[in-house]
Design an enzyme around this catalytic site. Structure first.
Site, PDB file in Angstrom:
ATOM      1  N   GLU D  76      53.175  18.413 -11.592  1.00 43.80           N
ATOM      2  CA  GLU D  76      54.438  17.613 -12.150  1.00 43.80           C
ATOM      3  C   GLU D  76      54.552  16.388 -11.051  1.00 43.80           C
ATOM      4  O   GLU D  76      55.488  15.790 -11.114  1.00 43.80           O
ATOM      5  CB  GLU D  76      55.616  18.098 -12.637  1.00 43.80           C
ATOM      6  CG  GLU D  76      55.451  19.156 -13.756  1.00 43.80           C
ATOM      7  CD  GLU D  76      56.559  19.455 -14.278  1.00 43.80           C
ATOM      8  OE1 GLU D  76      57.003  19.017 -15.403  1.00 43.80           O
ATOM      9  OE2 GLU D  76      57.512  19.990 -13.638  1.00 43.80           O
ATOM     10  N   HIS D  95      62.965  16.975  -8.717  1.00 42.10           N
ATOM     11  CA  HIS D  95      63.002  17.462 -10.065  1.00 42.10           C
ATOM     12  C   HIS D  95      63.501  18.827 -10.025  1.00 42.10           C
ATOM     13  O   HIS D  95      63.155  19.666  -9.042  1.00 42.10           O
ATOM     14  CB  HIS D  95      61.449  17.472 -10.361  1.00 42.10           C
ATOM     15  CG  HIS D  95      61.205  18.125 -11.570  1.00 42.10           C
ATOM     16  ND1 HIS D  95      62.019  18.035 -12.948  1.00 42.10           N
ATOM     17  CD2 HIS D  95      60.451  19.244 -11.831  1.00 42.10           C
ATOM     18  CE1 HIS D  95      61.460  18.804 -13.632  1.00 42.10           C
ATOM     19  NE2 HIS D  95      60.456  19.709 -13.323  1.00 42.10           N
ATOM     20  N   HIS D  97      65.398  22.353 -12.350  1.00 43.09           N
ATOM     21  CA  HIS D  97      65.833  23.108 -13.667  1.00 43.09           C
ATOM     22  C   HIS D  97      67.075  23.719 -13.445  1.00 43.09           C
ATOM     23  O   HIS D  97      67.316  25.014 -14.045  1.00 43.09           O
ATOM     24  CB  HIS D  97      64.665  24.170 -13.930  1.00 43.09           C
ATOM     25  CG  HIS D  97      63.354  23.634 -13.985  1.00 43.09           C
ATOM     26  ND1 HIS D  97      62.330  24.738 -13.774  1.00 43.09           N
ATOM     27  CD2 HIS D  97      62.901  22.457 -13.721  1.00 43.09           C
ATOM     28  CE1 HIS D  97      61.020  24.145 -13.721  1.00 43.09           C
ATOM     29  NE2 HIS D  97      61.360  22.775 -13.816  1.00 43.09           N
ATOM     30  N   HIS D 166      64.049  21.535 -20.350  1.00 45.38           N
ATOM     31  CA  HIS D 166      63.063  21.437 -19.251  1.00 45.38           C
ATOM     32  C   HIS D 166      64.102  21.144 -17.788  1.00 45.38           C
ATOM     33  O   HIS D 166      64.220  22.123 -17.044  1.00 45.38           O
ATOM     34  CB  HIS D 166      62.224  20.282 -19.219  1.00 45.38           C
ATOM     35  CG  HIS D 166      61.050  20.181 -18.163  1.00 45.38           C
ATOM     36  ND1 HIS D 166      60.018  19.638 -18.154  1.00 45.38           N
ATOM     37  CD2 HIS D 166      61.236  20.916 -16.850  1.00 45.38           C
ATOM     38  CE1 HIS D 166      59.358  19.707 -16.952  1.00 45.38           C
ATOM     39  NE2 HIS D 166      60.125  20.562 -16.182  1.00 45.38           N
TER      40      HIS D 166
END
Lengths: 237, 237, 237, 237
Positions: D76, D95, D97, D166
């Protein structure tokens, strides 16, 4: 209690508040000077978990450091100065952002009230202060004496004042008392939110019950202080 | 089981209850004397996590210490004395303030009921006792024999009685049984609250299922006791 | 992968499931024999956190131990035997009571569904099995082959079957796959409950998205397995 | 700040994000090259808690490794490349979650907004990006430059963009700034969900308050960075 003992307890209280998650990177606890009611002690700018005896700075009630020695200061010390000036009975003040209480500072019309016997120390009334009412758009930090005085006025004769979108100021007649109140403020907030979600009407403590509990000696506080000290890795004091 | 083994288990149980967060600074567990049903053992006034063998005091059922040796006492020992007097089948009693159960003690008309197979030991009915009903405004602590007897009367033939704004008293046929019930009381309270929020009708255990589970040998309890003991840093017993 | 490696992974998986709180005192994981599909391996009766290589017992698909050597057995091994018999593609089975999923087993008409990309492995459909439907009032434990077969029938072609008032059975094509699914089953249950409370309509993964994710190589699983192993204090395998 | 210092902070940031549970097995943080704005640094494919200096790979903005040396890569990385290309002011991207934010990515019509003074860094507007809108059914991973660019377009001039089902991408003007924002994104999500359940109207920060807070020096960030570093077991930097 000697000054040395009180300062040692102040360091222990910093560790306890961090370990019990009353504070995170932010938040602070002060204690009034036992011999000079116009002075108080507060750590320099560090996260409570890391505070040591060397970090403690003495202040006058206008929040001027007596002996700064180059140490960085918390900008929000007027929370402490403001309350000590307005409330001669208060010996210790905790400013914290415990997550459990924040929702009660921003949910309009919802009142935090004690429902558990160990949280009787919260008092029957817990006012909410909104800095915006008098000072408009700010960074929400209590950095001026005027703001500290305004906060103390909102606290009035109560034990605790919530601060909208920010946290709370908790007062006590000793470090141990303020810590006990701050821990059970957090616990009560969590339990009240949970109880509200069960859907029934909630039975809060009555004023009579709160008064009865305030007559208790602080034996229980001693037991809790010993327990929290050990958990936080600090020696019993 | 010898008295020495039972007292060692009592210390272990204190550690387990602390580690599993059934108790915090407050709460206590007692066990009936194996040879003298008119006596029970309970720690002196300390937080459960810190209890050692030297803290254990022997009591008669009126809560008089047999050999106090200057140790401070829990003021709420009538919870234990009251239940042992009323219920000859009960061998161990836990008083606790586990946070998950408090909402069910103050939300009117909401009943705590077992929904998980491991919480069948809670029994089909869990009454709520309110000290105010008979004793008016108090500090909520159960400090007199009259209060302890009244609590035991509310418990009746059940396993658990909730105490409004305060916590619960859990009974068991052994220390292990009481600990198992107290842990899963906490778990069930949490899960019932969560299930209620999902919006559907809840399927509780049937009385038939609860009865079937009570026939189980305590093999499972043994497995859990071993697990909890290790987690709490106590030797397996 | 050699049998020795698989058995070492089985021990590691027990530790991971305990550390990630998928299991507590109860719950178990098994793996099919890599060379004899009519056999599987499962620990003797211990809490998963305490399982060692010496605890592992080999079973036939009727759940008879091949070499018991006096070790106590889990009474619920028919969960494993039933699924291995019905589903030749399944190589590992986890039975667990993760607290987050229990509410979805008892709230009528509420369906657990994957909403997070890492929980695509849950599959589009997660049936709920109620032992009472076929077997009436029981202690809820799956202790007979008939019960295990009935559970496997409810699982059908899916990855997971929830068990009313009890927990779940999770299947996987490897130990790592089953562990990954069980961890994210727990995570998804928690997040779905939270999302439902925000009051908006929930966007679940589409069947197309679930299918796309199932094409992913298990690189990600390897990363997670390494991470969970370290957290659980087990060597990377 | 030297490149060596920045890379050391990048490793520390990985540990902090893991310890504060902003990331679990998944998630990553990058930093732009201080001397070459067309390059950035990102770990190879490992769980953040395990990342060391040897794992850091240098990338161009098209996400090609400059010196891969056989190390596995995060698929990613276009999240990072896309944002660095579109936003020259951004020096660090995270990034993650974090579980607390997922519900806000899937509950239609519910907006995440800052309500706590320490979360002013979230900015007044937090858009939600749905990969399905432009790319249809995918595995939800941002693996192509086109997807990364589309995500950056949704981010626009804001600090954070949520990703449906996500997680999120968080930007900052430094590693410390991005970490602070990511931690308080998580905190704010949790507190907003709690506040919404209390039933009253919620008072969010005003745009004026958010602007006032953005004028603060990063003294507070320094205090938090020291605190989080210590908690994560990393040396203060």
């Amino acid at each position: 209690m000697s000054l040395a003992e009180i300062l040692r307890d102040l360091v222990t209280a910093n560790r306890i508040l961090a370990h019990e998650e009353v504070v995170d990177a932010y938040g602070h606890i002060s204690v009034r000077h036992p011999d000079r009611p116009d002075r108080f002690f507060l750590s320099g700018s560090r996260s409570p978990e890391l505070v040591t005896a060397d970090d403690i700075i003495e202040y006058d009630l206008d929040c001027n450091p007596i002996d700064q020695r180059g140490r960085a200061q918390y900008t929000e010390r007027p929370i402490h100065g403001g309350i000590y000036k307005a409330r001669p009975d208060v010996q210790s003040v905790i400013h914290n952002h415990a997550y459990e209480i924040i929702p009660f500072t921003v949910a309009k019309g919802v009142k935090l009230r004690p429902l558990l016997h160990t949280s009787a120390g919260l008092g029957a009334t817990i006012p909410v202060w909104d800095i915006r009412q008098k000072f408009g758009d700010t960074n929400l930090l209590v950095t001026t004496l005027a703001q500290g005085n305004d906060l103390a006025e909102a606290l009035a004769k109560n034990r605790i004042v919530l601060m909208r979108g920010h946290g709370s100021a908790v007062s006590g007649i000793s470090i141990q008392d303020a810590v006990h109140t701050a821990v059970y403020l957090k616990v009560n907030a969590k339990l009240q939110a949970e109880a509200m979600r069960l859907g029934g009407e909630i039975i809060y403590l009555t004023e009579g019950e709160i008064a009865e509990m305030s007559k208790l000696s602080q034996t229980g506080h001693g037991r809790a202080w010993e327990y929290w000290s050990r958990r936080a890795g600090a020696a019993k004091s």
